[in-house]
Design a protein around this motif. Structure first.
Motif, PDB file in Angstrom:
ATOM      1  N   UNK A   1     -46.734 -35.276 -35.781  1.00  0.00           N
ATOM      2  CA  UNK A   1     -47.289 -34.125 -37.726  1.00  0.00           C
ATOM      3  C   UNK A   1     -48.732 -34.432 -38.071  1.00  0.00           C
ATOM      4  N   UNK A   2     -49.283 -35.794 -38.379  1.00  0.00           N
ATOM      5  CA  UNK A   2     -50.295 -35.833 -38.690  1.00  0.00           C
ATOM      6  C   UNK A   2     -52.102 -35.389 -37.171  1.00  0.00           C
ATOM      7  N   UNK A   3     -52.035 -36.121 -36.685  1.00  0.00           N
ATOM      8  CA  UNK A   3     -53.261 -36.282 -35.571  1.00  0.00           C
ATOM      9  C   UNK A   3     -52.849 -35.218 -34.673  1.00  0.00           C
ATOM     10  N   UNK A   4     -51.868 -34.813 -34.219  1.00  0.00           N
ATOM     11  CA  UNK A   4     -51.713 -33.439 -33.791  1.00  0.00           C
ATOM     12  C   UNK A   4     -51.686 -32.265 -34.221  1.00  0.00           C
ATOM     13  N   UNK A   5     -52.200 -32.251 -35.854  1.00  0.00           N
ATOM     14  CA  UNK A   5     -52.446 -31.248 -35.798  1.00  0.00           C
ATOM     15  C   UNK A   5     -53.575 -31.357 -36.610  1.00  0.00           C
ATOM     16  N   UNK A   6     -54.575 -32.412 -37.050  1.00  0.00           N
ATOM     17  CA  UNK A   6     -55.882 -32.555 -37.486  1.00  0.00           C
ATOM     18  C   UNK A   6     -56.602 -32.004 -36.733  1.00  0.00           C
ATOM     19  N   UNK A   7     -57.553 -31.169 -36.765  1.00  0.00           N
ATOM     20  CA  UNK A   7     -58.935 -30.653 -36.280  1.00  0.00           C
ATOM     21  C   UNK A   7     -60.080 -32.458 -36.429  1.00  0.00           C
ATOM     22  N   UNK A   8     -60.671 -32.339 -35.203  1.00  0.00           N
ATOM     23  CA  UNK A   8     -61.548 -33.873 -35.663  1.00  0.00           C
ATOM     24  C   UNK A   8     -62.933 -33.210 -34.231  1.00  0.00           C
ATOM     25  N   UNK A   9     -63.892 -33.960 -34.841  1.00  0.00           N
ATOM     26  CA  UNK A   9     -65.669 -33.778 -34.925  1.00  0.00           C
ATOM     27  C   UNK A   9     -65.764 -32.621 -35.300  1.00  0.00           C
ATOM     28  N   UNK A  10     -67.153 -32.146 -34.688  1.00  0.00           N
ATOM     29  CA  UNK A  10     -67.879 -30.839 -34.917  1.00  0.00           C
ATOM     30  C   UNK A  10     -66.747 -29.360 -34.055  1.00  0.00           C
ATOM     31  N   UNK A  11     -66.484 -29.900 -32.828  1.00  0.00           N
ATOM     32  CA  UNK A  11     -66.073 -28.822 -31.947  1.00  0.00           C
ATOM     33  C   UNK A  11     -64.153 -28.256 -32.531  1.00  0.00           C
ATOM     34  N   UNK A  12     -63.702 -29.557 -33.276  1.00  0.00           N
ATOM     35  CA  UNK A  12     -62.668 -29.144 -33.883  1.00  0.00           C
ATOM     36  C   UNK A  12     -61.115 -30.019 -32.778  1.00  0.00           C
TER      37      UNK A  12
END
Length: 631
Positions: free
Chosen positions: A145-156
């Motif tokens: 739910x959290x990590x699997x839907x949250x873009x990270x880094x410059x490339x999202x």
């Protein structure tokens, strides 16, 4: 000639440009070597450049390649990769790594590590084995739910969230229920294919095994999962023709990734590389799937086998942080990634999307939360990895670092900002402390910060300087603990040569009532633990006890780690065997008083055990007719 060879060059593993996942794909007209790492020598001699034109040209060639020139992370498609040189990194720290004895982590700890793995740039996170326990299912679901839907880094970047299952509908249902909330969910199912496993463990014929694998992969796809990974367990000892056949059948059924595990760490690198090459050449429909590796370290060859597999055509590599895992562990993420980064030109120009500057932080976080500390001479992340004690080595390092360092510590994020920045002490305010937490990569809520800040002030009053290591120890002890069932109010102990060691412990029960216990023992810790047992009254066996000093000095914080077992067998199932086992629970505590630190660690482990037992009891009360989805 000699001056040309000694010309300065940038670190082979420390380009100053952004990480590859932010960069466009290379032109097909350029050779793979165009995108390889810089030359081996990592540190320069500026004087040589000023006096030698050849050296100046060599330095120009060795400059880090800019963002606009390097390949980026290809768009994610389950069964193919846009760039044939890109290698997906599949991290199984939270699943296979947690199977290490005593490495049990709480749901909160798993979520924190999953966030860090996403920042690291991992392509796929195998978050757990949902069918093993209700707690594991909830943890995988939270990560999805959290990590699997949250873009990270410059490339999202958003990582794939994967759940493991055996080849049966119950396991697959549980895995899908846990991961389906992610933007990119994956089910990973497996069944043994070696003759010894089929005959003695499964007691099934090869034809039956093929039928089960085909049916269960198709079932996983029918649930709506478009990303299904299949593993033929013990592939390293399986018959080749049978492997080609079963892999071809699961591809027809919908498998998008074929993971080839060396389950018992039996093969040698040339054997494993040959196995991957043969599978690539002889499996029907292999062009519609990604080949993956999963190498155990029983003979110390996990990293070598993984690299051999990548060189032979595997484009997904299964690894764990610090190489933790069952028995001797798995291929180490940091070793595999840095080997590809440093020697990619010899591997055909392979590259990954990992941001290596997060390696040190991730390694420390996994050590802290799993309780499994790496040996000092561990490659890449060991305490001695960048230490030079030999006089000859020191002389070379002082003259030119490239003589004995092929990797710069900066490449893996080893440099500490507080060596030249903010130094925390008793006068530091909330803003400075919060800034330090962000700098170290920790994001916590306001309430968690206030709880932590209270502990920080207690330590800062007694220590002149609070280090990063102190901060991390206090965070783990205060924030990343299991659900609080029993909490410590007070502890007082006496010991020495003049009489018996005694301890008085006051705990706060789940209902808020204060309970006190007193006991004698062979020492203050023994007496304190007996006092805790007296209050809690849960049969507990202490399996391991260790204490370390977080920093040097007599005023250092002591970190204690314990491993306990209790009467909670028949509730946890092993991912590979499916058998119930007596689960071990680890706990850690930190304090400047060694007895307080020890009691905190013991309570942490006991709280984990109590939470697990409570979850199992709650699950057992659900009617049998209730499905996993509704549960």
């Amino acid at each position: 000639m000699a001056s040309s060879l000694l010309a300065p060059a940038k670190p082979c593993c420390s380009p100053k440009a952004p990480i590859p996942n932010r960069l466009p794909s290379p032109s097909p007209t350029l050779s793979a070597s165009r995108f390889t790492a810089a030359p081996r020598f990592a540190h320069g001699l500026s004087a040589a450049v000023k006096t030698n034109p050849s050296a100046r040209r060599l330095r120009a060639l060795a400059r880090p390649i800019r963002a606009s020139q390097l390949p980026r992370r290809p768009d994610y498609v389950p069964n193919r990769i846009g760039d044939p040189n890109y290698v997906r990194i599949f991290d199984t720290t939270l699943r296979d790594g947690e199977q290490s004895p005593g490495a049990t982590m709480t749901s909160a700890e798993k979520l924190v590590i999953a966030r860090q793995l996403a920042c690291l740039g991992v392509d796929i996170i195998e978050a757990g084995f949902p069918a093993s326990s209700p707690d594991d299912l909830d943890a995988v679901r939270s990560i999805a739910i959290e990590v699997g839907n949250t873009p990270v880094g410059e490339d999202g970047h958003v990582p794939v969230i994967c759940g493991l299952s055996r080849c049966n509908k119950r396991d697959i249902d549980a895995a899908w229920e846990a991961v389906r909330h992610a933007r990119r969910p994956r089910i990973h199912t497996f069944i043994a294919t070696s003759e010894i496993h089929m005959q003695h463990k499964l007691r099934k014929t090869p034809e039956q095994v093929v039928a089960i694998a085909r049916e269960m992969v198709a079932y996983a796809c029918s649930l709506g999962c478009s990303d299904v990974e299949f593993s033929p367990e013990d592939a390293g000892r399986s018959n080749r023709e049978f492997l080609y056949h079963i892999l071809g059948e699961v591809i027809k059924a919908g498998a998008t990734t074929l993971n080839i595990p060396d389950t018992v760490g039996y093969t040698l690198p040339y054997e494993f590389g040959g196995l991957i090459a043969d599978i690539k050449a002889n499996t029907p429909g292999i062009e519609n799937a990604i080949i993956s590796t999963h190498c155990q370290n029983d003979l110390g060859l996990a990293t070598a086998n993984t690299l051999a597999g990548a060189r032979a055509g595997a484009r997904q590599l299964e690894v764990t942080i610090n190489g933790i895992g069952e028995r001797a562990g798995n291929a180490s993420l940091e070793e595999v990634v840095m080997a590809i980064k440093c020697r990619g030109e010899l591997l055909g120009g392979l590259y990954t999307g990992i941001n290596s500057k997060h390696i040190t932080m991730t390694s420390k976080m996994v050590q802290e939360h799993s309780g499994l500390h790496v040996q000092p001479h561990k490659a890449i992340v060991g305490a001695n990895a960048f230490a030079h004690e030999s006089g000859i080595h020191q002389d070379g390092m002082l003259k030119y670092k490239g003589t004995y360092e092929i990797i710069s510590p900066d490449d893996i994020g080893l440099t500490r900002a507080n060596e030249f920045g903010i130094v925390l002490g008793k006068l530091s305010g909330r803003h400075a402390v919060r800034s330090k937490l962000v700098e170290l990569g920790y994001e916590i809520s306001d309430k968690e910060f206030e709880d932590f800040f209270k502990r920080y002030k207690e330590v800062a009053e007694k220590k002149k300087r609070v280090t990063d290591e102190d901060i991390e120890a206090l965070l783990s002890d205060e924030i990343f603990q299991p659900k609080v069932i029993w909490s410590l109010a007070d502890v007082q102990a006496t010991c020495g040569t003049l009489g018996l060691s005694t301890a008085t412990v006051k705990l706060i029960a789940p209902d808020g009532e204060e309970k006190t216990g007193c006991s004698v023992g062979t020492g203050p810790v023994d007496a304190a633990y007996k006092a805790v047992d007296q209050i809690i009254q849960i049969p507990t066996i202490l399996r391991e006890y260790s204490m370390t000093s977080v920093t040097e000095g007599i005023d250092a914080i002591a970190t204690t780690r314990v491993v306990v077992t209790g009467d909670v067998s028949n509730n946890t199932k092993h991912a590979l065997t499916g058998r119930s086992f007596n689960r071990a629970f680890s706990g850690s505590g930190a304090a400047m008083d060694i007895v307080v630190s020890s009691v905190r660690a013991y309570l942490s482990a006991v709280n984990k055990m109590c939470s697990f037992v409570g979850a199992v009891k709650a699950n057992s009360e659900v009617p049998e007719s209730t499905s996993v989805q509704t549960t």
